[in-house]
Design an enzyme around this catalytic site. Structure first.
Site, PDB file in Angstrom:
ATOM      1  N   GLU A  38       0.713  -1.301  -0.043  1.00  0.00           N
ATOM      2  CA  GLU A  38       0.097   0.005   0.046  1.00  0.00           C
ATOM      3  C   GLU A  38       0.902   1.237   0.104  1.00  0.00           C
ATOM      4  OE1 GLU A  38      -3.717   0.113   2.533  1.00  0.00           O
ATOM      5  OE2 GLU A  38      -2.871   1.991   3.298  1.00  0.00           O
ATOM      6  N   TYR A 169     -11.803  -5.234  10.602  1.00  0.00           N
ATOM      7  CA  TYR A 169     -10.932  -4.975  11.814  1.00  0.00           C
ATOM      8  C   TYR A 169     -11.112  -5.800  12.620  1.00  0.00           C
ATOM      9  CZ  TYR A 169     -11.852  -0.512   9.588  1.00  0.00           C
ATOM     10  OH  TYR A 169     -11.990   0.553   8.734  1.00  0.00           O
TER      11      TYR A 169
HETATM   12  C1  LIG Z   1      -7.470  -1.636   4.586  1.00  0.00           C
HETATM   13  C2  LIG Z   1      -7.769  -0.084   5.030  1.00  0.00           C
HETATM   14  C3  LIG Z   1      -7.813   0.931   4.174  1.00  0.00           C
HETATM   15  C4  LIG Z   1      -7.921   2.196   4.455  1.00  0.00           C
HETATM   16  N1  LIG Z   1      -7.627   3.147   3.494  1.00  0.00           N
HETATM   17  C5  LIG Z   1      -8.194   4.244   3.809  1.00  0.00           C
HETATM   18  C6  LIG Z   1      -7.952   5.638   2.879  1.00  0.00           C
HETATM   19  O1  LIG Z   1      -7.465   5.082   1.672  1.00  0.00           O
HETATM   20  N2  LIG Z   1      -8.646   6.687   3.388  1.00  0.00           N
HETATM   21  C7  LIG Z   1      -9.105   7.099   4.429  1.00  0.00           C
HETATM   22  O2  LIG Z   1      -9.550   8.171   4.601  1.00  0.00           O
HETATM   23  N3  LIG Z   1      -9.244   6.001   5.349  1.00  0.00           N
HETATM   24  C8  LIG Z   1      -8.821   4.596   5.069  1.00  0.00           C
HETATM   25  N4  LIG Z   1      -9.065   3.873   6.034  1.00  0.00           N
HETATM   26  C9  LIG Z   1      -9.566   3.906   7.222  1.00  0.00           C
HETATM   27  C10 LIG Z   1     -11.052   4.023   7.444  1.00  0.00           C
HETATM   28  O3  LIG Z   1     -11.584   5.224   6.337  1.00  0.00           O
HETATM   29  C11 LIG Z   1     -11.524   4.298   8.749  1.00  0.00           C
HETATM   30  O4  LIG Z   1     -11.298   3.041   9.414  1.00  0.00           O
HETATM   31  C12 LIG Z   1     -13.119   4.612   8.805  1.00  0.00           C
HETATM   32  O5  LIG Z   1     -13.307   5.059  10.151  1.00  0.00           O
HETATM   33  C13 LIG Z   1     -14.178   3.582   8.756  1.00  0.00           C
HETATM   34  O6  LIG Z   1     -14.277   3.236   7.376  1.00  0.00           O
HETATM   35  P1  LIG Z   1     -14.946   1.884   7.021  1.00  0.00           P
HETATM   36  O7  LIG Z   1     -14.987   1.972   5.363  1.00  0.00           O
HETATM   37  O8  LIG Z   1     -14.104   0.740   7.489  1.00  0.00           O
HETATM   38  O9  LIG Z   1     -16.550   2.038   7.420  1.00  0.00           O
HETATM   39  P2  LIG Z   1     -17.609   1.227   7.801  1.00  0.00           P
HETATM   40  O10 LIG Z   1     -17.553  -0.343   7.122  1.00  0.00           O
HETATM   41  O11 LIG Z   1     -18.742   1.946   7.007  1.00  0.00           O
HETATM   42  O12 LIG Z   1     -17.782   1.109   9.052  1.00  0.00           O
HETATM   43  C14 LIG Z   1     -17.656   2.371   9.982  1.00  0.00           C
HETATM   44  C15 LIG Z   1     -18.436   2.267  11.297  1.00  0.00           C
HETATM   45  O13 LIG Z   1     -19.628   2.340  11.117  1.00  0.00           O
HETATM   46  C16 LIG Z   1     -20.090   0.976  11.520  1.00  0.00           C
HETATM   47  N5  LIG Z   1     -21.126   0.634  10.800  1.00  0.00           N
HETATM   48  C17 LIG Z   1     -21.136   0.340   9.486  1.00  0.00           C
HETATM   49  N6  LIG Z   1     -22.362   0.018   9.037  1.00  0.00           N
HETATM   50  C18 LIG Z   1     -23.258   0.312   9.973  1.00  0.00           C
HETATM   51  C19 LIG Z   1     -24.819   0.620  10.066  1.00  0.00           C
HETATM   52  N7  LIG Z   1     -25.526   0.005   8.818  1.00  0.00           N
HETATM   53  N8  LIG Z   1     -25.329   0.898  10.895  1.00  0.00           N
HETATM   54  C20 LIG Z   1     -24.612   1.387  12.184  1.00  0.00           C
HETATM   55  N9  LIG Z   1     -23.029   1.132  12.162  1.00  0.00           N
HETATM   56  C21 LIG Z   1     -22.470   0.889  11.087  1.00  0.00           C
HETATM   57  C22 LIG Z   1     -19.012   0.079  11.673  1.00  0.00           C
HETATM   58  O14 LIG Z   1     -19.045  -0.887  12.541  1.00  0.00           O
HETATM   59  C23 LIG Z   1     -17.895   1.037  12.089  1.00  0.00           C
HETATM   60  O15 LIG Z   1     -17.713   1.335  13.340  1.00  0.00           O
HETATM   61  C24 LIG Z   1      -8.671   2.501   5.608  1.00  0.00           C
HETATM   62  C25 LIG Z   1      -8.955   1.384   6.483  1.00  0.00           C
HETATM   63  C26 LIG Z   1      -8.582  -0.035   6.256  1.00  0.00           C
HETATM   64  C27 LIG Z   1      -8.711  -1.088   7.199  1.00  0.00           C
END
Ligand SMILES: Cc1cc2nc3c(=O)[nH]c(=O)nc-3n(C[C@H](O)[C@H](O)[C@H](O)COP(=O)(O)OP(=O)(O)OC[C@H]3O[C@@H](n4cnc5c(N)ncnc54)[C@H](O)[C@@H]3O)c2cc1C
Length: 310
Positions: A38, A169
């Site tokens: 990455e 996670y």
């Molecule tokens: C491999 C990887 C790459 C990443 N790359 C980037 C990047 O390029 N740029 C960046 O800005 N960040 C990046 N991140 C960080 C990420 O954006 C953050 O961790 C962010 O806070 C959550 O994004 P997510 O897509 O995991 O969110 P989601 O999967 O939407 O989850 C966010 C939170 O909401 C909760 N949730 C999900 N769906 C629901 C629902 N329907 N109702 C209630 N709660 C819900 C989840 O349990 C979680 O606590 C990366 C993380 C990882 C693991």
């Protein structure tokens, strides 16, 4: 240039078959766990020169793919598209573009997807994203998405040709109420169309194995690619741990703090720890290992060289 083929990576099952651009197909065809790296888009030209040097050093390791992050608040929008396209089309490594919901309407996301498609990119890591600098909570943009699952559905319906990757996670997302709920949310992302899971970094493999067992038990079948971050700075890892919810095992923390002022010694301990993690993950049938390189090559080169050919 729109090309569906990239140079044949070593870890494909057949040297004669056309290598797929989609990461889910690559993993399905691969006889060994994939290795991927990455990068983040640098701020300035000097950073890009250094990054291309890093990619040059990492290229001989023949990664299955590399991924390019999307800056907080959409700050690297064009840079992410351009860099992912350049790595794939000019350097010849299959790439994955990260994309977040932060600050974007559906129409804007649609335009970014079109740009990626036109650049020949077929893999998107779809994320909700973290709040931009200065904000503590994620705020849904009017006309945009609240969760990654909504973005994933949008991409899967609008452009089914993309392989959609999603985040997982092992220790639970930092803002989730509990791990069961977090896993249910991960299942919802698979149901929405995500076909590969890339995990947050972790320092204790037991966390990954527990997460994998619990995920499989609730019907999450997508390959789980383990994210590893070799520690290169004590202050840096403490900052990232505070933001991510990942934990550092105490023996590792104590060892790192003992040599805190000595960058080489810190990197040596971080590299050795990640190497041991990698060996154990490979012995335990992980689908792939994703190295958070922080745009540096040394630790990843040392680890992959010590692991031998994929
Ligand atoms: C491999 C990887 C790459 C990443 N790359 C980037 C990047 O390029 N740029 C960046 O800005 N960040 C990046 N991140 C960080 C990420 O954006 C953050 O961790 C962010 O806070 C959550 O994004 P997510 O897509 O995991 O969110 P989601 O999967 O939407 O989850 C966010 C939170 O909401 C909760 N949730 C999900 N769906 C629901 C629902 N329907 N109702 C209630 N709660 C819900 C989840 O349990 C979680 O606590 C990366 C993380 C990882 C693991």
């Amino acid at each position: 240039m729109n090309t569906e083929a990239v140079p044949t990576p070593k870890n494909l099952a057949s040297a004669t078959a056309q290598p797929p651009l989609r990461v889910d197909e690559l993993i399905a065809q691969s006889t060994v766990p994939t290795r991927s790296f990455e990068f983040f888009p640098p701020k300035d030209d000097e950073g890009f020169v250094a990054l291309y040097r890093t990619i040059d050093r990492l290229r001989p390791l023949q990664p299955g793919y590399v991924s390019v992050t999307y800056g907080a608040g959409g700050s690297t929008r064009q840079k992410t598209v351009d860099l992912a396209g350049r790595i794939q089309n000019e350097i010849g490594i299959r790439s994955v573009a990260h994309l977040t919901c932060v600050g974007h309407t559906r129409d804007e996301i649609g335009a970014i997807l079109d740009g990626l498609w036109d650049a020949g990119i077929r893999n998107v890591l779809a994320l909700r994203g973290d709040p931009p600098k200065g904000q503590t909570e994620f705020v849904q943009t009017e006309g945009g998405f609240a969760f990654a699952s909504e973005l994933i559905s949008f991409i899967a319906e609008r452009n089914p040709g993309f392989c959609v990757l999603t985040s997982g996670y092992p220790e639970g997302h930092i803002h989730c109420l509990n791990k069961v709920r977090d896993l249910e949310n991960l299942k919802a992302k698979q149901d929405a169309g995500a076909s590969v899971i890339v995990t947050q970094f972790f320092f204790d493999n037991a966390e990954l194995y527990r997460f994998r067992d619990e995920a499989r038990a609730i019907g999450i079948t997508a390959p789980i690619v383990a994210g590893l971050m070799p520690v290169v700075s004590v202050a840096g890892v403490k900052r990232m741990v505070a933001l991510s919810g990942a934990r550092i095992p105490n023996p590792l923390l104590v060892a790192l703090e003992k040599v805190e002022g000595d960058n080489d010694a810190v990197a040596q301990i971080g590299t050795e720890h990640a190497l041991q993690q990698s060996r154990d993950l490979l012995a335990n049938g992980v689908d792939g290992i994703h190295f958070y390189t922080l745009n540096r090559s040394r630790a990843t080169v040392d680890i992959c060289t010590a692991l031998g050919e994929p």
